[in-house]
Design an enzyme around this catalytic site. Structure first.
Site, PDB file in Angstrom:
ATOM      1  N   GLU A 174       0.818  -1.218   0.000  1.00 17.09           N
ATOM      2  CA  GLU A 174       0.000   0.000   0.000  1.00 17.09           C
ATOM      3  C   GLU A 174       0.846   1.258   0.000  1.00 17.09           C
ATOM      4  O   GLU A 174       0.485   2.263  -0.646  1.00 17.09           O
ATOM      5  CB  GLU A 174      -0.938  -0.015   1.212  1.00 17.09           C
ATOM      6  CG  GLU A 174      -2.093  -0.980   1.120  1.00 17.09           C
ATOM      7  CD  GLU A 174      -1.716  -2.411   1.458  1.00 17.09           C
ATOM      8  OE1 GLU A 174      -2.583  -3.294   1.335  1.00 17.09           O
ATOM      9  OE2 GLU A 174      -0.545  -2.647   1.854  1.00 17.09           O
ATOM     10  N   HIS A 188     -10.205  -5.729   9.552  1.00 18.16           N
ATOM     11  CA  HIS A 188     -10.801  -5.508   8.236  1.00 18.16           C
ATOM     12  C   HIS A 188     -12.175  -4.842   8.335  1.00 18.16           C
ATOM     13  O   HIS A 188     -12.988  -4.969   7.426  1.00 18.16           O
ATOM     14  CB  HIS A 188     -10.941  -6.837   7.473  1.00 18.16           C
ATOM     15  CG  HIS A 188      -9.641  -7.474   7.098  1.00 18.16           C
ATOM     16  ND1 HIS A 188      -8.875  -8.165   8.009  1.00 18.16           N
ATOM     17  CD2 HIS A 188      -8.974  -7.507   5.921  1.00 18.16           C
ATOM     18  CE1 HIS A 188      -7.784  -8.621   7.400  1.00 18.16           C
ATOM     19  NE2 HIS A 188      -7.822  -8.233   6.134  1.00 18.16           N
TER      20      HIS A 188
END
Length: 328
Positions: free
Chosen positions: A60, A129
């Site tokens: 990322e 998540h």
């Protein structure tokens, strides 16, 4: 008005933006052939090719760094970060580079990029998540933060975010991707920074955004059976947020509840109630009330997650509290 799924509206927005502007590129993990973890980028590779629809390594930080460089070099990158939890890894590129570009270069350059990412629970994905971290980005000068609640605003706000000359954090809710909503035949960009009154009312104002708009509307329906007319505002943009629309509603209803799925402590709701206490104090006939998640990680177990997440019933209780009524 036809119907369209939230995820399909985002896909159409990307398709249309890439057709209108050849500088728009899309990049992220598994967004090309696979079409993204939630299918939002499906079909883009076939139409626009691998030079504009780019699969990246699982990094990322690298994705965000490439996007900032591309934005400063004349492209309009749209980045997908698979889960908002992992925006923790893009903070330097977003907070120290993209957000500061216009200021560091004396207004001569900016970073016109969009970072798309899903937040929220409801799918039992657990504490790593399911987080709602939008308040982090709303705290950073130089970033805009958007969180649409339905298909029409998903399309319109994403088109506006891509056209914006500065970096935009575009927050989606993973539980909304499959939801169908009415959708106009000719959708258009919607202005950033403007809220929408999605249900009028005279007795209390409920401000929400993203998936929380639906449980605010459900709460308003329950309250109507008690003879209470709640006005529901979809904030749409969190930074800059439309305090004028919220204040105008408070001036009519004299009571305010703010609901979001994110942790209540130090959240978007805290900013809204603080601002209304400042500029709308004379309009208040009851306490300002927030509805948010408790200060703990999101549970895995379905029953625990359901208890953890805010609900329509909790919004009903908050409205009754600000009206000085007991829930019976």
């Amino acid at each position: 008005m036809a119907e369209l799924r939230y995820g399909h509206a985002l896909n159409r927005a990307l398709m249309d933006a890439m057709a209108d502007d050849p500088t728009v590129v899309v990049l992220g993990e598994d967004i090309a052939a696979a079409g993204g973890s939630f299918g939002v980028t499906r079909g883009l590779l076939d139409k626009y090719g691998s030079e504009r629809v780019i699969d990246t390594p699982i990094s990322e930080a690298a994705i965000a760094g490439v996007a900032v460089g591309a934005a400063l070099s004349g492209l309009k990158p749209v980045v997908e970060i698979m889960f908002m939890d992992f925006t923790t890894l893009v903070m330097d590129a977003l907070v120290n580079q993209a957000a500061k570009a216009r200021f560091m270069f004396g207004g001569q350059f900016s970073a016109p990029m969009v970072l798309r990412t899903p937040h929220g629970g409801g799918v039992n994905a657990g504490p790593q998540h399911s987080q709602c971290l939008e308040a982090w980005f709303a705290h950073v000068p130089g970033l805009k933060v958007v969180c649409p609640a339905d298909a029409t605003s998903a399309y319109g706000l994403l088109r506006a975010a891509i056209e914006d000359p500065d970096p935009v954090i575009f927050v989606e809710h993973k539980g909304l991707y499959g939801r169908k909503d009415s959708f106009p035949e000719q959708p258009a960009a919607l202005p950033l920074g403007r809220a929408e009154i999605v249900r009028p009312g005279a007795d209390a104002t409920i401000v929400a955004y993203g998936a929380a708009v639906q449980f605010a509307l459900d709460a308003a329906t329950q309250l109507a059976s008690r003879g209470i007319a709640a006005e529901v505002i979809d904030l749409r943009t969190l930074q800059p947020w439309d305090d004028a629309t919220v204040l105008a509603s408070l001036s009519r209803t004299h009571r305010l509840v703010v609901a979001h799925e994110a942790v209540e402590a130090f959240g978007v709701g805290a900013e809204i109630v603080a601002r209304m206490a400042d500029i709308g104090f004379d309009e208040l006939d009851g306490p300002l009330v927030r509805v948010g998640a408790p200060f703990m990680p999101t549970p895995f177990a379905p029953a625990l997650e359901a208890a953890y997440r805010p609900s329509a019933q909790r919004v009903v209780e908050a409205v009754l509290k600000t009206m000085g009524q007991q829930d019976v």
